[in-house]
Design a protein around this motif. Sequence first.
Motif, PDB file in Angstrom:
ATOM      1  N   MET A   1       0.832  -1.200   0.000  1.00 49.09           N
ATOM      2  CA  MET A   1       0.000   0.000   0.000  1.00 49.09           C
ATOM      3  C   MET A   1       0.870   1.253   0.000  1.00 49.09           C
ATOM      4  O   MET A   1       0.599   2.222  -0.716  1.00 49.09           O
ATOM      5  CB  MET A   1      -0.916   0.003   1.231  1.00 49.09           C
ATOM      6  CG  MET A   1      -2.013  -1.046   1.193  1.00 49.09           C
ATOM      7  SD  MET A   1      -2.904  -1.176   2.758  1.00 49.09           S
ATOM      8  CE  MET A   1      -3.725   0.427   2.826  1.00 49.09           C
TER       9      MET A   1
ATOM     10  N   LYS B   1       2.641   1.861  -3.376  1.00 49.01           N
ATOM     11  CA  LYS B   1       1.738   2.336  -4.431  1.00 49.01           C
ATOM     12  C   LYS B   1       1.130   3.696  -4.114  1.00 49.01           C
ATOM     13  O   LYS B   1       0.415   4.263  -4.927  1.00 49.01           O
ATOM     14  CB  LYS B   1       0.625   1.314  -4.662  1.00 49.01           C
ATOM     15  CG  LYS B   1       1.098   0.071  -5.391  1.00 49.01           C
ATOM     16  CD  LYS B   1      -0.085  -0.700  -5.933  1.00 49.01           C
ATOM     17  CE  LYS B   1       0.374  -1.785  -6.876  1.00 49.01           C
ATOM     18  NZ  LYS B   1      -0.747  -2.432  -7.570  1.00 49.01           N
TER      19      LYS B   1
ATOM     20  N   TYR C   1      -0.972   4.352  -1.519  1.00 49.06           N
ATOM     21  CA  TYR C   1      -2.333   4.254  -1.000  1.00 49.06           C
ATOM     22  C   TYR C   1      -2.369   4.146   0.526  1.00 49.06           C
ATOM     23  O   TYR C   1      -3.428   3.894   1.087  1.00 49.06           O
ATOM     24  CB  TYR C   1      -3.052   3.037  -1.605  1.00 49.06           C
ATOM     25  CG  TYR C   1      -3.066   3.024  -3.114  1.00 49.06           C
ATOM     26  CD1 TYR C   1      -3.257   4.201  -3.840  1.00 49.06           C
ATOM     27  CD2 TYR C   1      -2.882   1.844  -3.826  1.00 49.06           C
ATOM     28  CE1 TYR C   1      -3.262   4.198  -5.223  1.00 49.06           C
ATOM     29  CE2 TYR C   1      -2.886   1.830  -5.210  1.00 49.06           C
ATOM     30  CZ  TYR C   1      -3.074   3.006  -5.896  1.00 49.06           C
ATOM     31  OH  TYR C   1      -3.083   3.001  -7.271  1.00 49.06           O
TER      32      TYR C   1
ATOM     33  N   ARG D   1      -7.531   0.314   3.234  1.00 46.53           N
ATOM     34  CA  ARG D   1      -7.348  -1.104   2.879  1.00 46.53           C
ATOM     35  C   ARG D   1      -8.362  -1.522   1.814  1.00 46.53           C
ATOM     36  O   ARG D   1      -8.004  -2.208   0.843  1.00 46.53           O
ATOM     37  CB  ARG D   1      -7.523  -1.959   4.142  1.00 46.53           C
ATOM     38  CG  ARG D   1      -7.361  -3.471   3.926  1.00 46.53           C
ATOM     39  CD  ARG D   1      -5.916  -3.828   3.715  1.00 46.53           C
ATOM     40  NE  ARG D   1      -5.743  -5.266   3.645  1.00 46.53           N
ATOM     41  CZ  ARG D   1      -5.937  -6.004   2.554  1.00 46.53           C
ATOM     42  NH1 ARG D   1      -6.332  -5.428   1.424  1.00 46.53           N
ATOM     43  NH2 ARG D   1      -5.738  -7.300   2.565  1.00 46.53           N
TER      44      ARG D   1
ATOM     45  N   TYR E   1      -7.525   0.148  -1.507  1.00 47.10           N
ATOM     46  CA  TYR E   1      -6.363  -0.520  -2.105  1.00 47.10           C
ATOM     47  C   TYR E   1      -6.787  -1.823  -2.778  1.00 47.10           C
ATOM     48  O   TYR E   1      -6.382  -2.114  -3.905  1.00 47.10           O
ATOM     49  CB  TYR E   1      -5.323  -0.790  -1.023  1.00 47.10           C
ATOM     50  CG  TYR E   1      -4.223  -1.736  -1.437  1.00 47.10           C
ATOM     51  CD1 TYR E   1      -3.230  -1.335  -2.327  1.00 47.10           C
ATOM     52  CD2 TYR E   1      -4.185  -3.034  -0.933  1.00 47.10           C
ATOM     53  CE1 TYR E   1      -2.227  -2.214  -2.716  1.00 47.10           C
ATOM     54  CE2 TYR E   1      -3.188  -3.909  -1.322  1.00 47.10           C
ATOM     55  CZ  TYR E   1      -2.206  -3.494  -2.201  1.00 47.10           C
ATOM     56  OH  TYR E   1      -1.227  -4.367  -2.585  1.00 47.10           O
TER      57      TYR E   1
ATOM     58  N   CYS F   1      -6.575  -2.683  -6.747  1.00 42.40           N
ATOM     59  CA  CYS F   1      -5.827  -3.859  -7.215  1.00 42.40           C
ATOM     60  C   CYS F   1      -6.706  -4.758  -8.081  1.00 42.40           C
ATOM     61  O   CYS F   1      -6.257  -5.285  -9.106  1.00 42.40           O
ATOM     62  CB  CYS F   1      -5.285  -4.652  -6.022  1.00 42.40           C
ATOM     63  SG  CYS F   1      -3.913  -3.851  -5.182  1.00 42.40           S
TER      64      CYS F   1
END
Length: 231
Positions: A116, A119, A121, A144, A147, A151
């Motif tokens: 996370m 990336k 996030y 979460r 993310y 994804c």
Amino acid sequence: MSDHNWKETFKKAVSEFNKLSAKDRAILINRLTKHNKSINKHDYQDREQELVWVVACEAYSYMLDTNESPKTCLEYAARKHYKDIDKVLAEKSKPCGSMVSKIIRDHDKHPVQQAMNNKGYFYRQSIKNSNNVWQMLNTLSTFRKAYEAICELERRVENLENNFEKLNDSVTSLREEILVLESKLAISNGGDKSEVVDKLVQYGINRGEIAELLGVDRRTIYRWENKKDNK
């Protein structure tokens, strides 16, 4: 301290205590009692803080692992550490001081938190600003879930791109087959062979492949083309 020294010290303390007046004795006993209560209170607060810490840390880890809701994560953590679930849920909104920062640091090597963060996030400061465990878990849950959704979308885009490439290759192959069949049909019906070859060349097929597709040798292809030049 040896038993002898301890006993001597105790005797002296008792002796000094007996020398005090009744009023001074009462004052001293009152102060000692208050001090003992204060110590017990701090011990209790430390134990309560430890309980919050253990459960909060476990719930944080479980959320990173499973992407479950804050309530589910707290319930799991409470069960794992044999804590009263109702008590944990009742205390979820109590201030937790610098605990949140430490929990975040302790999970910096967790693969999900690392991913996370890499990336972009994982908004560390937003989680650190949490005033209590419940707010911390809700903030983490927001990031979460976002993310995980991103994804999943990235995986879908990648699959679509791969499928598009495969589909595009299939379409190209089918068009080539159609063109070859049309070429064979034209030749078998006395069509201009040089024009057939030109059409296949313009499509991007080299002369060696054209010869193979039409079932002739390469010299025949050149002969057809030369006939066109000699017209």
